[in-house]
Write a protein that holds these residues in place. Sequence first.
Motif, PDB file in Angstrom:
ATOM      1  N   ARG A 213      36.731  48.716  43.079  1.00  0.00           N
ATOM      2  CA  ARG A 213      37.686  48.844  42.046  1.00  0.00           C
ATOM      3  C   ARG A 213      37.479  50.173  41.520  1.00  0.00           C
ATOM      4  NH1 ARG A 213      36.035  45.713  36.810  1.00  0.00           N
ATOM      5  NH2 ARG A 213      38.106  45.198  36.878  1.00  0.00           N
TER       6      ARG A 213
ATOM      7  N   ALA B  47      38.175  40.052  46.692  1.00  0.00           N
ATOM      8  CA  ALA B  47      38.126  40.081  48.380  1.00  0.00           C
ATOM      9  C   ALA B  47      37.158  41.294  48.891  1.00  0.00           C
ATOM     10  CB  ALA B  47      39.644  39.920  48.701  1.00  0.00           C
ATOM     11  N   ARG B  48      36.966  42.243  47.897  1.00  0.00           N
ATOM     12  CA  ARG B  48      36.189  43.503  48.337  1.00  0.00           C
ATOM     13  C   ARG B  48      34.795  43.610  47.749  1.00  0.00           C
ATOM     14  NH1 ARG B  48      41.852  43.904  48.878  1.00  0.00           N
ATOM     15  NH2 ARG B  48      42.459  45.196  50.604  1.00  0.00           N
TER      16      ARG B  48
ATOM     17  N   THR C 261      40.621  41.222  39.422  1.00  0.00           N
ATOM     18  CA  THR C 261      41.935  40.964  40.137  1.00  0.00           C
ATOM     19  C   THR C 261      41.296  40.105  41.515  1.00  0.00           C
ATOM     20  OG1 THR C 261      42.286  42.714  41.409  1.00  0.00           O
ATOM     21  CG2 THR C 261      43.212  42.812  39.282  1.00  0.00           C
ATOM     22  N   ASP C 262      42.120  39.309  41.974  1.00  0.00           N
ATOM     23  CA  ASP C 262      42.134  38.484  43.316  1.00  0.00           C
ATOM     24  C   ASP C 262      41.801  39.453  44.361  1.00  0.00           C
ATOM     25  OD1 ASP C 262      42.002  36.299  42.056  1.00  0.00           O
ATOM     26  OD2 ASP C 262      44.427  36.013  42.574  1.00  0.00           O
ATOM     27  N   GLU C 263      42.444  40.761  44.159  1.00  0.00           N
ATOM     28  CA  GLU C 263      42.385  41.697  45.313  1.00  0.00           C
ATOM     29  C   GLU C 263      41.113  42.411  45.406  1.00  0.00           C
ATOM     30  OE1 GLU C 263      44.949  45.529  47.055  1.00  0.00           O
ATOM     31  OE2 GLU C 263      44.990  45.193  44.803  1.00  0.00           O
ATOM     32  N   GLU C 264      40.522  42.647  44.056  1.00  0.00           N
ATOM     33  CA  GLU C 264      39.191  43.112  43.904  1.00  0.00           C
ATOM     34  C   GLU C 264      38.113  41.964  44.242  1.00  0.00           C
ATOM     35  OE1 GLU C 264      40.301  46.264  40.229  1.00  0.00           O
ATOM     36  OE2 GLU C 264      39.423  44.259  39.820  1.00  0.00           O
TER      37      GLU C 264
END
Length: 371
Positions: A89, A83-84, A78-81
């Motif tokens: 995840r 960025a990290r 995902t986009d959230e993942e």
Amino acid sequence: MFESAALGRACSNKEFEEKAPQLRMRLFNAQLQCIERKIPVLITVAGLVGSGRGAIINLLSEWMDSKHVQNHVFWLVTDEEKARPWPWRFWRQLPAAGQTAVFYDGWYGEAMRQRCCKDVGENEFTASMHRWQALESGLAESGMAIIKLWLHLNKKDHARALKERQENRALVHFSPSDKKIAADYDGMVSAASRAIMLTDRDNAPWSIIDAADPNFRNLSVVKAIIAGIERTIAAHDARAARLQRDEEDRDFRAVVEAVHLIEAVLAGAVQIAEGDVRQLEPAADDLQHLHELREDQNFVAAFHHVEDHILESLELAGGQAPGGEAGHVHLEQARVATDLAKLEQRVEDGHLALGHALAFDVGQHLIAELP
């Protein structure tokens, strides 16, 4: 590595029905013990395409207490993942105390697929496996039960399973990468073999399961999970017993120190009562140390009463001594010495409760003799 897991062993329905109830109860009880001990459980279900990974996850949800089981499948990032850091995840899905997390392929699946498709080189793949192995070691040291399952099929059974999946496209998710990987049986087996060799450790071992027959596969998986949980429970209990012994040793040393402090304080009280005011300050220091020891350890309530009475006697004696007339104290020193010797012996023998009671008795006897 996979020779023993590619024999196509089977279990009849009758045999499965006979063994399943007992294994199911053992698995449930093992999970219950983890809940009681607050042991987190991480189960990674990996394997070849068509080996029954989804069926195993469904089985565990049915046989275990599902209120304490969370299943996690890691598909597209995902986009959230993005960025990290990549492991984020997985970090956020690790089980809490007493909970069980089941990872579909876990952190191995993507790495194996990339290696099978030649998207990463040998050095990068090896470095990735070392990082995951280090993470697992840390989790295991923290008390987590780590069970890793590889569901294996021989080439013939894999081809049959792949054909069945292709015939049921409407029911089975089949991505383009699955087709490419499934077509390269040898490449995936080679990547899996390398990954298992690099990450198989005593505290996080792999269990290689012959997955050709569903009944045999299911029983073997449950046995492997039970063994992994029981291994962790044994280590947890051994660690708890060791900590308990260390705590008892600390209590023992503290009690012995307290006994010696009581002797010093009482000796100072006698000398003060006899007119030696110079002993007031060191006796008060010993008394303060005894008080701090009692507060830190919180284990000898009887010393609290002895301490208060001795303090009153010290203050009284200290106030009377400068008057010019020395106080006369008649103590049965032989009896006191005997009682203190008994107290120390009780403590050294480990009878802390008896030692506490005797300490109170000794203190009461000495207090009665003070002016």
